[in-house]
Design a protein around this motif. Sequence first.
Motif, short mmCIF file in Angstrom:
data_model
loop_
_atom_site.label_atom_id
_atom_site.label_comp_id
_atom_site.label_asym_id
_atom_site.label_seq_id
_atom_site.Cartn_x
_atom_site.Cartn_y
_atom_site.Cartn_z
N ARG A 55 61.12 39.95 3.43
CA ARG A 55 62.20 40.46 2.60
C ARG A 55 61.91 40.17 1.13
NH1 ARG A 55 62.96 42.98 6.25
NH2 ARG A 55 64.80 43.25 7.58
N LEU A 56 62.45 41.02 0.27
CA LEU A 56 62.41 40.78 -1.16
C LEU A 56 63.79 40.33 -1.60
CD1 LEU A 56 60.56 44.05 -2.23
CD2 LEU A 56 59.54 41.78 -2.06
N ASP A 57 63.87 39.24 -2.38
CA ASP A 57 65.16 38.84 -2.93
C ASP A 57 65.60 39.88 -3.96
OD1 ASP A 57 64.56 37.76 -5.85
OD2 ASP A 57 62.94 37.06 -4.55
N GLU A 58 66.83 39.78 -4.39
CA GLU A 58 67.42 40.82 -5.25
C GLU A 58 66.62 41.02 -6.53
OE1 GLU A 58 71.74 41.90 -7.34
OE2 GLU A 58 71.57 40.25 -5.90
N ARG A 59 66.21 39.93 -7.16
CA ARG A 59 65.45 40.07 -8.41
C ARG A 59 64.08 40.68 -8.15
NH1 ARG A 59 64.00 35.23 -12.77
NH2 ARG A 59 62.59 36.45 -14.07
N LEU A 61 63.24 42.70 -5.72
CA LEU A 61 63.39 44.12 -5.41
C LEU A 61 63.58 44.93 -6.68
CD1 LEU A 61 63.66 46.42 -3.40
CD2 LEU A 61 66.09 45.85 -3.15
N GLN A 62 64.37 44.44 -7.61
CA GLN A 62 64.56 45.16 -8.87
C GLN A 62 63.26 45.23 -9.65
OE1 GLN A 62 67.46 46.84 -9.81
NE2 GLN A 62 65.94 47.72 -11.19
N THR A 63 62.49 44.15 -9.64
CA THR A 63 61.18 44.17 -10.29
C THR A 63 60.29 45.22 -9.65
OG1 THR A 63 61.31 41.83 -10.91
CG2 THR A 63 59.11 42.82 -10.81
N ALA A 64 60.33 45.31 -8.31
CA ALA A 64 59.52 46.30 -7.61
C ALA A 64 59.95 47.71 -7.98
CB ALA A 64 59.63 46.09 -6.10
N ILE A 65 61.25 47.95 -8.04
CA ILE A 65 61.74 49.28 -8.41
C ILE A 65 61.21 49.69 -9.78
CG2 ILE A 65 63.81 50.59 -9.02
CD1 ILE A 65 65.31 48.94 -6.88
N ASP A 66 61.21 48.76 -10.70
CA ASP A 66 60.83 49.06 -12.08
C ASP A 66 59.32 49.02 -12.32
OD1 ASP A 66 63.52 49.33 -12.74
OD2 ASP A 66 63.71 47.23 -13.36
N GLN A 87 63.80 46.62 4.56
CA GLN A 87 65.13 46.23 4.09
C GLN A 87 66.09 47.42 4.06
OE1 GLN A 87 63.25 43.58 0.72
NE2 GLN A 87 65.46 43.32 0.62
N THR A 88 65.57 48.57 3.68
CA THR A 88 66.41 49.75 3.60
C THR A 88 66.86 50.18 4.99
OG1 THR A 88 65.26 50.49 1.60
CG2 THR A 88 66.50 52.15 2.84
N ARG A 89 65.91 50.33 5.91
CA ARG A 89 66.28 50.85 7.24
C ARG A 89 67.05 49.82 8.06
NH1 ARG A 89 62.74 50.19 11.60
NH2 ARG A 89 63.19 52.31 12.27
N ASP A 90 67.01 48.56 7.66
CA ASP A 90 67.82 47.54 8.32
C ASP A 90 69.17 47.33 7.62
OD1 ASP A 90 65.90 47.17 10.23
OD2 ASP A 90 65.09 45.32 9.38
N ALA A 91 69.50 48.23 6.70
CA ALA A 91 70.79 48.21 5.99
C ALA A 91 70.98 46.92 5.19
CB ALA A 91 71.95 48.41 6.96
N GLU A 92 69.90 46.36 4.70
CA GLU A 92 69.97 45.17 3.86
C GLU A 92 69.73 45.48 2.39
OE1 GLU A 92 67.29 42.33 5.50
OE2 GLU A 92 68.29 42.28 7.45
N ALA A 93 69.40 46.73 2.11
CA ALA A 93 69.20 47.17 0.72
C ALA A 93 69.64 48.63 0.65
CB ALA A 93 67.74 47.01 0.29
#
Length: 362
Positions: A55-59, A61-66, A87-93
């Motif tokens: 899993r990616l923590d919230e920060r 994941l945002q770094t990955a998006i950007d 994370q997406t398909r497990d409804a965690e993001a």
Amino acid sequence: LGIGFYNLDGASLVRTHHVELDVDGDLTEVPDLVGQKRPDLVLLNDDDLAYAKIRLDERSLQTAIDHLSKISDPLARSLVWGAAWDQTRDAEASASDYVDLVLRNIGSESESTTVRTTLAQLQLAANAYVAPEKREITRIKVADALWDLALEAPSGSDSQLQFVTAFAAAAATPSQWENVRALRDGETALEGLEIDTDLSWQLLVSLAAGAVIDVPDIERALAQDNTAKGGEFAAQARAALPTPEAKKAAWASLVERDDLPNTIVRFAAMGFVHPSGAALLPDFVEPYFAMLDTVWTSRTYKIAEYLITGLYPSVLASVELRDATRAWLDAHSDAPAALRRMVYENLAGVERALAVQERDAS
């Protein structure tokens, strides 16, 4: 298990710290990281040393998006891609965040397999995982971005071809289908892109899904490529036409007749459930469940599998479809185990989609 710390350094996202440890039990203390400055991105299973779902923590994941494209190591990128999708398909993001992650970073991805897999996941996220109220605008956004990526891709590259085919599959507006038409007809040319027979058919399937062409147009294309492959694409295009008449004709050819070969059945089913015709599919939910027993007992295993999985209107991703699937399973507890397994797998897909939609809406 490896743990990598990645930090932004100018135009790069570089690994600045790495530790390895043994995982034993539910909790593993990592004293080597105590006192370290929190990085922009923490990557568990760095270097892919273990078989692990991470899993990616919230920060992170945002770094990955950007900034995911700024990681030079393709293995590290693939781990981040995989973690974000899990994370997406497990409804965690959020599915919308995943869409942003892909659209901002896939243009720089150099690994062809990663591009292909990620684009398929992007389509699923846009068509079934984002909250219903966001779906239309997301589909338009995705197709527009894929067209831009196709225009910007290196001439003759595999990525260029993949972006074009993904754009054709994702097209959702008249202007987008006009780009598809112009590309297929040669009015628009992308340097290095060859419109070969297969790509021409894929573009034509998109035009059929957008109601830009009709059955005579498909028949003319088939006359020019009257091969086994041409027959498959033609069946897909006919079934993708977003009209009640086309859907009924496709349904009849697949369910009420039994003379079509395996590959034609598979391609026609793909066209039948094309997202552009999703508004017509609720009318086929009841007939779908009504035909399961007959299809199972009267067709070969492979044909039955293509029909049971291929005609399931998963693109609806709705509570009504979930409830109808559960009701069939409850009423057919004595059905053959292999048939029930296929229906259970269909149910699992729609249940997952509903959970991800709820997470995305929140």
